[in-house]
Write a protein that holds these residues in place. Structure first.
Motif, short mmCIF file in Angstrom:
data_model
loop_
_atom_site.label_atom_id
_atom_site.label_comp_id
_atom_site.label_asym_id
_atom_site.label_seq_id
_atom_site.Cartn_x
_atom_site.Cartn_y
_atom_site.Cartn_z
N GLN A 1 0.81 -1.21 0.00
CA GLN A 1 0.00 0.00 0.00
C GLN A 1 0.85 1.27 0.00
O GLN A 1 0.33 2.37 -0.18
CB GLN A 1 -0.93 0.01 1.22
CG GLN A 1 -1.94 -1.11 1.20
CD GLN A 1 -2.73 -1.14 2.48
OE1 GLN A 1 -3.50 -0.23 2.76
NE2 GLN A 1 -2.53 -2.17 3.29
N TYR A 2 2.15 1.14 0.16
CA TYR A 2 3.06 2.28 0.24
C TYR A 2 2.90 3.26 -0.92
O TYR A 2 2.78 4.47 -0.69
CB TYR A 2 4.49 1.76 0.35
CG TYR A 2 5.56 2.81 0.48
CD1 TYR A 2 5.88 3.34 1.72
CD2 TYR A 2 6.27 3.24 -0.63
CE1 TYR A 2 6.87 4.29 1.86
CE2 TYR A 2 7.27 4.20 -0.51
CZ TYR A 2 7.56 4.71 0.73
OH TYR A 2 8.56 5.66 0.86
N TRP B 1 -0.20 5.27 -0.37
CA TRP B 1 -0.03 6.25 0.70
C TRP B 1 0.76 7.45 0.21
O TRP B 1 0.42 8.59 0.55
CB TRP B 1 0.69 5.64 1.89
CG TRP B 1 0.01 4.48 2.54
CD1 TRP B 1 -1.35 4.23 2.58
CD2 TRP B 1 0.63 3.41 3.23
NE1 TRP B 1 -1.58 3.07 3.27
CE2 TRP B 1 -0.40 2.54 3.68
CE3 TRP B 1 1.94 3.09 3.52
CZ2 TRP B 1 -0.13 1.39 4.40
CZ3 TRP B 1 2.20 1.94 4.25
CH2 TRP B 1 1.17 1.11 4.68
N LYS B 2 1.81 7.22 -0.58
CA LYS B 2 2.62 8.33 -1.10
C LYS B 2 1.77 9.25 -1.97
O LYS B 2 1.84 10.46 -1.86
CB LYS B 2 3.81 7.80 -1.91
CG LYS B 2 4.99 7.42 -1.07
CD LYS B 2 6.17 7.03 -1.92
CE LYS B 2 6.95 8.27 -2.26
NZ LYS B 2 8.30 7.98 -2.72
N LYS B 3 0.97 8.65 -2.83
CA LYS B 3 0.13 9.43 -3.73
C LYS B 3 -0.93 10.20 -2.93
O LYS B 3 -1.17 11.38 -3.17
CB LYS B 3 -0.55 8.51 -4.73
CG LYS B 3 -1.25 9.23 -5.86
CD LYS B 3 -1.92 8.27 -6.83
CE LYS B 3 -0.86 7.47 -7.56
NZ LYS B 3 -1.42 6.56 -8.57
N ALA B 4 -1.54 9.54 -1.94
CA ALA B 4 -2.56 10.19 -1.12
C ALA B 4 -1.95 11.33 -0.30
O ALA B 4 -2.54 12.40 -0.19
CB ALA B 4 -3.23 9.17 -0.20
N TYR B 5 -0.77 11.08 0.26
CA TYR B 5 -0.10 12.11 1.06
C TYR B 5 0.21 13.34 0.21
O TYR B 5 -0.02 14.47 0.62
CB TYR B 5 1.19 11.54 1.65
CG TYR B 5 1.94 12.51 2.53
CD1 TYR B 5 1.56 12.68 3.85
CD2 TYR B 5 3.01 13.24 2.04
CE1 TYR B 5 2.24 13.58 4.67
CE2 TYR B 5 3.69 14.13 2.84
CZ TYR B 5 3.31 14.30 4.16
OH TYR B 5 3.97 15.19 4.96
N ALA B 6 0.71 13.11 -0.99
CA ALA B 6 1.04 14.23 -1.89
C ALA B 6 -0.23 14.97 -2.31
O ALA B 6 -0.20 16.19 -2.46
CB ALA B 6 1.78 13.71 -3.11
N ALA B 7 -1.32 14.25 -2.50
CA ALA B 7 -2.57 14.88 -2.93
C ALA B 7 -3.21 15.71 -1.82
O ALA B 7 -3.95 16.65 -2.09
CB ALA B 7 -3.55 13.82 -3.41
N LEU B 8 -2.93 15.36 -0.58
CA LEU B 8 -3.52 16.07 0.56
C LEU B 8 -2.70 17.31 0.90
O LEU B 8 -2.09 17.41 1.96
CB LEU B 8 -3.61 15.17 1.78
CG LEU B 8 -4.73 14.14 1.75
CD1 LEU B 8 -4.54 13.12 2.84
CD2 LEU B 8 -6.07 14.82 1.88
N ASP B 9 -2.71 18.27 0.01
CA ASP B 9 -1.95 19.49 0.27
C ASP B 9 -2.86 20.62 0.78
O ASP B 9 -2.41 21.71 1.06
CB ASP B 9 -1.20 19.93 -0.98
CG ASP B 9 -2.13 20.21 -2.15
OD1 ASP B 9 -3.36 20.11 -1.98
OD2 ASP B 9 -1.61 20.52 -3.24
#
Length: 139
Positions: free
Chosen positions: A31-32, A35-43
């Protein structure tokens, strides 16, 4: 991408963990990239990313800024855990371990694409050590 079934490690192996626990941890690691994509999208600037924040349990917090912060922390904690365990496993090979474990790359692919600087036996010994340490970390 399916999970390839492999022979189970002997219980005498120092890095042995129960087969189903290994698969649980393996799927956790896969899932890493999500998570990276979701973290970057949550700006905090895009309203379409609100569903990413909503996926994280927030105890019904109505403040969007708090929801974003909690969601970013959720994803960051998980990514940092995998990076920390990979570094603890072997600092020199951590980036290769992380790539192989989180993206399902085999040693042969790592050797061909990234020229990993170790032999197959060392890589898979570290691979098993990584999951053994992750098992301890996740409790």
């Amino acid at each position: 991408m399916g999970t390839t079934l492999r022979a189970e490690l002997s219980e005498k192996n120092p890095y042995w963990i129960e087969k189903h626990r290994y698969y649980e941890l393996k799927h956790f690691c896969l899932q890493y990239p999500i998570w990276k994509k979701a973290y970057a999208a949550l700006d905090g600037t895009n309203t379409k990313t609100m569903n990413l924040a909503m996926r994280v349990i927030t105890n019904n917090i109505d403040d969007p800024t708090s929801r974003y912060a909690i969601a970013r922390t959720y994803y960051a904690d998980r990514m940092n855990m995998l990076e920390r365990v990979a570094n603890f496993t072997n600092p020199e090979l951590a980036k290769y371990l992380l790539k192989g474990i989180t993206e399902g790359w085999s040693y042969d692919i790592l050797k061909a694409r990234l020229n990993i600087p170790c032999c197959k036996d060392i890589y898979y010994d570290l691979y098993r050590r990584f999951f053994w340490l992750l098992d301890k970390e996740r409790g």
